[in-house]
Each structure stands twice: as structure tokens, then as C-alpha cells.
Design an enzyme around this catalytic site. Structure first.
Site, PDB file in Angstrom:
ATOM      1  N   SER A 247       1.134  -0.782  -0.063  1.00 22.26           N
ATOM      2  CA  SER A 247       0.150   0.044  -0.445  1.00 22.26           C
ATOM      3  C   SER A 247       0.892   1.502  -0.182  1.00 22.26           C
ATOM      4  O   SER A 247       2.454   1.079   0.094  1.00 22.26           O
ATOM      5  CB  SER A 247      -1.101   0.053   1.309  1.00 22.26           C
ATOM      6  OG  SER A 247       0.018   0.503   2.029  1.00 22.26           O
ATOM      7  N   LYS A 248       0.306   2.194  -0.691  1.00 25.29           N
ATOM      8  CA  LYS A 248       0.414   3.545  -0.511  1.00 25.29           C
ATOM      9  C   LYS A 248       1.220   4.034   0.874  1.00 25.29           C
ATOM     10  O   LYS A 248       2.653   4.413   1.120  1.00 25.29           O
ATOM     11  CB  LYS A 248       0.126   4.873  -1.313  1.00 25.29           C
ATOM     12  CG  LYS A 248      -0.134   4.333  -2.586  1.00 25.29           C
ATOM     13  CD  LYS A 248      -1.115   5.017  -2.864  1.00 25.29           C
ATOM     14  CE  LYS A 248      -2.087   4.958  -3.804  1.00 25.29           C
ATOM     15  NZ  LYS A 248      -2.594   5.903  -5.007  1.00 25.29           N
ATOM     16  N   ARG A 249       0.431   3.607   1.605  1.00 27.24           N
ATOM     17  CA  ARG A 249       0.448   4.220   3.017  1.00 27.24           C
ATOM     18  C   ARG A 249       1.550   3.606   3.831  1.00 27.24           C
ATOM     19  O   ARG A 249       2.028   4.350   4.840  1.00 27.24           O
ATOM     20  CB  ARG A 249      -0.999   3.975   3.773  1.00 27.24           C
ATOM     21  CG  ARG A 249      -1.313   5.499   5.297  1.00 27.24           C
ATOM     22  CD  ARG A 249      -2.362   5.238   5.902  1.00 27.24           C
ATOM     23  NE  ARG A 249      -3.130   4.751   4.897  1.00 27.24           N
ATOM     24  CZ  ARG A 249      -4.338   4.076   5.218  1.00 27.24           C
ATOM     25  NH1 ARG A 249      -4.161   4.020   5.859  1.00 27.24           N
ATOM     26  NH2 ARG A 249      -5.021   3.611   4.437  1.00 27.24           N
ATOM     27  N   GLY A 252       4.656   3.641   0.970  1.00 24.51           N
ATOM     28  CA  GLY A 252       5.636   5.036   0.762  1.00 24.51           C
ATOM     29  C   GLY A 252       5.994   5.028  -1.330  1.00 24.51           C
ATOM     30  O   GLY A 252       5.579   4.101  -1.609  1.00 24.51           O
TER      31      GLY A 252
END
Ligand code: GLU
Length: 494
Positions: A247-249, A252
Site C-alpha cells: 500500500s501507498k500508506r 511509501g
């Protein structure tokens, strides 16, 4: 396959393009290429709070960098909201949907009750059978309403065959009458997506596995609208090495496509790597040219099991999945020089060591030097960092080899200037001649050739390792090498 293939990549522009999305885009693109079909880019920007212009341009830029060329679009979902509302009205008119006046509080109350009884909540259809008069009265009183799709009450199920996951069945009784338009009049994504796929004449919906949960409901929408139901192929998830969803969260930038562009990947190498996250041929082949991949690709070859994107951060060389690096190395080492030249030029420009002469009178030298050093490098950025000494006088000296290869051998203070003189005296500066000079000097002074060679390597490149010293000397050139040897004496004074 007799029907026209039309596929789409439909990102929600709420951030950068990450590897999961990029892989979906690539599979769509490959399938279109393989079947002579069309790829449509549709930006699903109906979540107005979270969609940004920056994300839209970032996604398109990343797709272009990967070489994923779309045939139509970008279409913007937000431009078609009216059309989605018309579809909802059509469903109301045909009796496939109804207005639901239940308030948030009422629904919450029912939900709470289900929680207490430890049963799962499913909307009970309280408004499904309101009379025409009831509805008219409530509408007149301006009571807000949502629109819900009527799920058949009879026994039965939605059945479809996912190209990847096989037969999927969801019983009607497990699906509630779901909302397709909010009380503020905004259509829900589940409706918009199906209406857009109908308008865009999408034949195959190829998307992430997280879309699977929506598919039975969307099939009900297609059927209620009397629209053709596309085929579905859902992609397995991409997980990190701890089996957590990428995930992006959480991860990063290291899961963003632009990260790989910025870190000097050859775009096709990255495509090649991503395709293998969840797809393989029976012979487990790893390297494919564009043509070979289009030839070999099939949706049926997509694995059902989740794929692992093994981000390693324990070694700076492996700032990402080691397989991504090794595939990139393969391309870096084997592509014709003219294919990689523009990327290296870009890198040297970025690091401010580009010299126009590399395209002019020093062009052959430039290509020979790239060819000499590329086999030791992993990504294009290495040319602007590890490779600086070849292209510029402004290069760093690694303190470790400086100590080990130079400062530990005080005699080099005397030998370096002598070696510099002797090199300058060579008329035709060749591998054979430089080797002769160094070996003769070692013999004459009774020193180990290794000390002279390692010291020279560090003096002229600032590094411990590299290609063969004689190759290095030829690449650096007679005068530059001699100057650097002379300048290296100053390290002893420091
Ligand atoms: N906009 C959705 C997403 O980004 C795509 C869903 C679909 O492909 O149907 O997840």
C-alpha cells in the site's frame, strides 16, 4: 475470440501509480495488444474530495514511461455523472430499483440490533414495497432518499466465470438491496463503473482482486439495465515479504512507478519484472522482449496466488526487490548501447557531469566507456554516482579504499609521480603498453604489482573495485590518469 476486445485501465486518481495498478494496466495493455483490441484509459475521478490533477498527470506520465499506450481516452468518469443518474432513473422506471427513505439513524439502529444478535446486517428491504402514494407523499415532503437496486427475492445466485479465479457464485440471499445513488443524488461508484463499462463497450474487465467483491452486484446492474455483461479477470494481490498488502500508506514511494524511473530503471525491464508478479509461462522464463511477451501472454496464465514484491532495505544495492534489480541488470548489460545511451545521458545531465563532447568528438569514447563499466552497474543512476570519475574530474573518493590502497603504502607518494611520468611517456596508450609500464615498474622497484595496481585504481577512480586497471587507464586517458596520480600524493599530506 470473435467479439471485439475492448479493455480499460480505470485508476482512481488519489495518488501516484503504484506497482499493483501498473501491473493491472500492463496486463490490460498486453491483452489488447495480443488480441488486436483497444485499451481505454478511464480516470475514475468521482471521489471529488480525494481526486487530484496532480495524481492524474502523474499516473499518465508513469504509464507513458512504462510504454503502456492507450488507444482511447482519457475519459473522465466525473463527466458522465448525468448519464449515471439517467441509468438509475431507468432502473427506477423499469422497477429494478426503488427509492429508500430509511434514515441513517434507522439503519444504524437496525445494524446495532444485528450486532447485538450476532447476526450480519443486511438491509431488510423496508422501502422495497412502498405504495406509489407513499412514495409520492414522501417525495413531496422532501424526505431524502437513496436509490437501491432490487436483488431478486427468489432462490438462486449470481454465477460467473472469472478468467483467473474460475467459477464464482454468490447467492441472492447474501446480497442486500444495495444503494446505487446516494441521498445527495450522487451515483455510487459501483453503478458509475458498470454504466461506463457499458458505454465504453468493454468486453473484458481486467482489474485487481479487490474488485471481485463488487462483481456479483455489478452483474445484477448490467442485467437490470439489459446491458451485455463483460467477462471478468481479477488479478491476485501483490504482497510485501511479510505477506502484508502493498500500500501507498505503508510502503511509501518504494511502490510508486515514478520511484523506479527516478532510480534509473530501464522502463521495459521494470515492465518485464512487474509482469512476472503474478504471471508466468510453464518454462518459468524470465526475460521477454516486447514481442515475445505479447506472444506469450495470456489471461489464463495469471496465477491465482498472491505475488510477493520483496522490498529489501538491508543492502543499499537492493533498495527494492532483488529480482527487479537483476532483471534491470540484464537489460543494462545486454541492450545495444544506442538503446541505453539516452538514459545515461539523462542521468549525467541530472548529476551535472554531462559534457556535449560526449555526443561530439568524444562519442566513441563515451560509448566505449559506458560499455566498459555497465557490467558492474545495476541502474542508470549508477553512471552518475559510481561512474563519476569516468566522466568528470569532480568525483568522490571512497575513504575505505583510500586508506587501504593508498595511505597504508607510504611508498606510493614517491611511486605515483614516477608512474605518472612513465605513462605520459607512452606514445601509443594501449592496454599492452600501460600493463608493461606498471609491471616493469613493480619489478624495477621490487614492489608488489598489486600494491601499485590497487593504489592506481583508487587514485584514478576513487574506488576500490572496477573493471581491469588497464581498461580503466585507457578509458580515463593518458593525461587525466597521470594528473590524478600526481594529485593523489596530496592525500598523504592531508
Ligand atoms: N477505479 C478503481 C480502482 O482504482 C478501478 C476498478 C475497476 O477497474 O473496475 O481501484
Amino acid at each position: 475470440m470473435n467479439k471485439e476486445v475492448r479493455v480499460r485501465f480505470a485508476p482512481s486518481p488519489t495518488g501516484y501509480l503504484h506497482i499493483g495498478g501498473a501491473r493491472t494496466a500492463i496486463y490490460n495493455w498486453l491483452f489488447a495488444q495480443k488480441t488486436g483490441g483497444k485499451l481505454i484509459l478511464r480516470i475514475e475521478d468521482t471521489d471529488l474530495e480525494r481526486s487530484t490533477e496532480e495524481s492524474i498527470s502523474g499516473i499518465m506520465e508513469s504509464l507513458k514511461w512504462l510504454g503502456v499506450v492507450w488507444d482511447e481516452g482519457p475519459y473522465f468518469q466525473s463527466h458522465f455523472i448525468k448519464e449515471h443518474q439517467i441509468a438509475a432513473q431507468k432502473l427506477l422506471d423499469s422497477g429494478h430499483a426503488y427509492k429508500c427513505f430509511c434514515t441513517k439513524e434507522e439503519l444504524e439502529h437496525k445494524r446495532e440490533k444485528a450486532r447485538k444478535n450476532k447476526t450480519s446486517f443486511k438491509y431488510d428491504g423496508a422501502c422495497r414495497n412502498l405504495t406509489f402514494e407513499d412514495i409520492a407523499k414522501k417525495v413531496k415532503a422532501q424526505i431524502p432518499y437513496t436509490i437501491r437496486l432490487k436483488v431478486p427475492l427468489k432462490q438462486g445466485s449470481v454465477v460467473f466465470k472469472d478468467i483467473v479465479y474460475g467459477a464464482i457464485e454468490r447467492k441472492y440471499e447474501d446480497i442486500e438491496d444495495f444503494v446505487i445513488v446516494r441521498s445527495n443524488g450522487r451515483p455510487l461508484y459501483i453503478l458509475s463503473n458498470a454504466v461506463d463499462d457499458t458505454r465504453d463497450r468493454i468486453s473484458h474487465v481486467i482489474r485487481g482482486q479487490d474488485g471481485l467483491i463488487n462483481t456479483p452486484k455489478q452483474i445484477l446492474i448490467y442485467k437490470a439495465l439489459d446491458s451485455p455483461v463483460p467477462e471478468f479477470a481479477h488479478m491476485p494481490l501483490t504482497l510485501d515479504s511479510k505477506k502484508a498488502k502493498i500500500s501507498k500508506r505503508k510502503h511509501g514511494e518504494s511502490v510508486a512507478v515514478h520511484f523506479y524511473k527516478d532510480h534509473g530503471f530501464f522502463p521495459w525491464a521494470f515492465v518485464n519484472f512487474m509482469v512476472l508478479l503474478g504471471w508466468s509461462t510453464s518454462d518459468s522464463r524470465q526475460i521477454f522482449s516486447r514481442e515475445e511477451l505479447i506472444e506469450a501472454f495470456s489471461l489464463e496464465g495469471i496465477n491465482r496466488s498472491n505475488s510477493i514484491f520483496n522490498i529489501r532495505k538491508d543492502d543499499p544495492k537492493f533498495f527494492t526487490d532483488p529480482k527487479a534489480i537483476s532483471i534491470n541488470e540484464h537489460y543494462l548489460r545486454n541492450l545495444p548501447l544506442e538503446k541505453i545511451e539516452p538514459y545515461i545521458k539523462e542521468e549525467l545531465k541530472k548529476t551535472k557531469i554531462w559534457n556535449p563532447a560526449f555526443e561530439g568528438e568524444k562519442h566513441n569514447w563515451f560509448l566505449d566507456t559506458v560499455d566498459l563499466i555497465r557490467s558492474r552497474y545495476h541502474v542508470f543512476t549508477d553512471f552518475g554516482t559510481l561512474g563519476r570519475a569516468y566522466f568528470s574530474e569532480d568525483y568522490p573518493v571512497d575513504p575505505k579504499p583510500l586508506k587501504k590502497n593508498i595511505l597504508k603504502h607510504e611508498e606510493l607518494k614517491v611511486w605515483f609521480p614516477i608512474l605518472a611520468d612513465r605513462m605520459e611517456a607512452i606514445e601509443v596508450f594501449t592496454i599492452e603498453e600501460t600493463e608493461k609500464v606498471i609491471r616493469n615498474m613493480a619489478e624495477e622497484f621490487g614492489i608488489k604489482a598489486g600494491i601499485l595496481i590497487n593504489g592506481t585504481r583508487t587514485a584514478v577512480t576513487g574506488q576500490a573495485a572496477g573493471p581491469g586497471i588497464f581498461d580503466i587507464l585507457i578509458a580515463i586517458g593518458k593525461n587525466r590518469a597521470a594528473d590524478r596520480l600526481r594529485r593523489a600524493v596530496k592525500y598523504f599530506a592531508a
